[in-house]
Design an enzyme around this catalytic site. Structure first.
Site, PDB file in Angstrom:
ATOM      1  N   PRO A  63     -23.816 -14.591  -8.404  1.00 25.72           N
ATOM      2  CA  PRO A  63     -23.150 -15.774  -7.234  1.00 25.72           C
ATOM      3  C   PRO A  63     -23.208 -17.673  -8.019  1.00 25.72           C
ATOM      4  O   PRO A  63     -24.118 -17.850  -8.784  1.00 25.72           O
ATOM      5  CB  PRO A  63     -24.441 -15.477  -6.653  1.00 25.72           C
ATOM      6  CG  PRO A  63     -25.726 -15.503  -7.210  1.00 25.72           C
ATOM      7  CD  PRO A  63     -24.980 -14.188  -8.095  1.00 25.72           C
ATOM      8  N   HIS A  64     -22.135 -18.015  -7.404  1.00 22.69           N
ATOM      9  CA  HIS A  64     -22.245 -19.616  -8.453  1.00 22.69           C
ATOM     10  C   HIS A  64     -21.398 -20.411  -8.041  1.00 22.69           C
ATOM     11  O   HIS A  64     -20.303 -19.727  -6.517  1.00 22.69           O
ATOM     12  CB  HIS A  64     -21.557 -19.479  -9.536  1.00 22.69           C
ATOM     13  CG  HIS A  64     -19.918 -18.912  -9.260  1.00 22.69           C
ATOM     14  ND1 HIS A  64     -20.205 -17.342  -9.255  1.00 22.69           N
ATOM     15  CD2 HIS A  64     -18.836 -19.447  -9.133  1.00 22.69           C
ATOM     16  CE1 HIS A  64     -18.672 -17.568  -9.378  1.00 22.69           C
ATOM     17  NE2 HIS A  64     -18.096 -17.968  -9.410  1.00 22.69           N
ATOM     18  N   ALA A  65     -21.354 -21.674  -7.683  1.00 22.16           N
ATOM     19  CA  ALA A  65     -20.479 -22.456  -6.489  1.00 22.16           C
ATOM     20  C   ALA A  65     -20.847 -24.039  -7.661  1.00 22.16           C
ATOM     21  O   ALA A  65     -21.986 -24.310  -7.745  1.00 22.16           O
ATOM     22  CB  ALA A  65     -21.210 -23.101  -5.278  1.00 22.16           C
TER      23      ALA A  65
END
Length: 147
Positions: A63-65
């Site tokens: 997960p990344h942002a």
């Protein structure tokens, strides 16, 4: 500050759903001073998941942002007993996560980290240590990739 420290690792993730796990990462990032607002960063993680899955396969998700709420680049690793449905590329549930935090303006850093970690996730030895190693093993392992 360092991209990853011992405080960036949680080998006891409690979440049983994707939103619960993402919330744990957002709260951990806030507690470590990496984000200015846990709820805002959580929303950005959720929005990214809506674009396409971050489930890499083999029980691992990244997960990344890129987010306006991120103060500085960070990498967090989590592992849990629960098998969490993540819409992974291989259809298998996830129990190990590498969460990337990048400021909104950090496009190149975002791509660099994703690329480096994705390549290492093809290495069975790296994956085994990530899934079974101690917190110190994980720190040494991941720092060796991202530095």
């Amino acid at each position: 500050m360092e991209i990853m420290t011992m405080n960036s690792i949680n080998v006891n993730v409690k979440g049983t759903t994707k939103p619960e796990v993402l919330r744990e990462f957002a709260d951990m990032a806030f507690a470590n001073g990496k984000v200015s607002d846990a709820a805002g960063f959580y929303q950005d993680l959720c929005l990214r998941e809506e674009e396409s899955t971050t489930g890499f396969g083999g029980g691992i998700a990244i997960p990344h942002a890129k987010s306006a709420f991120v103060n500085e680049v960070g990498v967090f690793v989590g592992r849990g007993e629960n098998e969490v449905e993540w819409d992974a590329l291989d259809g298998a549930p996830v129990h190990c996560w590498i969460c990337l935090l990048v400021p909104e303006t950090g496009g190149q850093e975002h791509l660099r980290l994703l690329s480096q970690l994705s390549r290492k996730l093809m290495d069975p030895e790296f994956v085994a240590k990530l899934k079974e190693g101690s917190e110190q093993d994980i720190l040494t392992l991941v720092q060796g990739v991202i530095s």
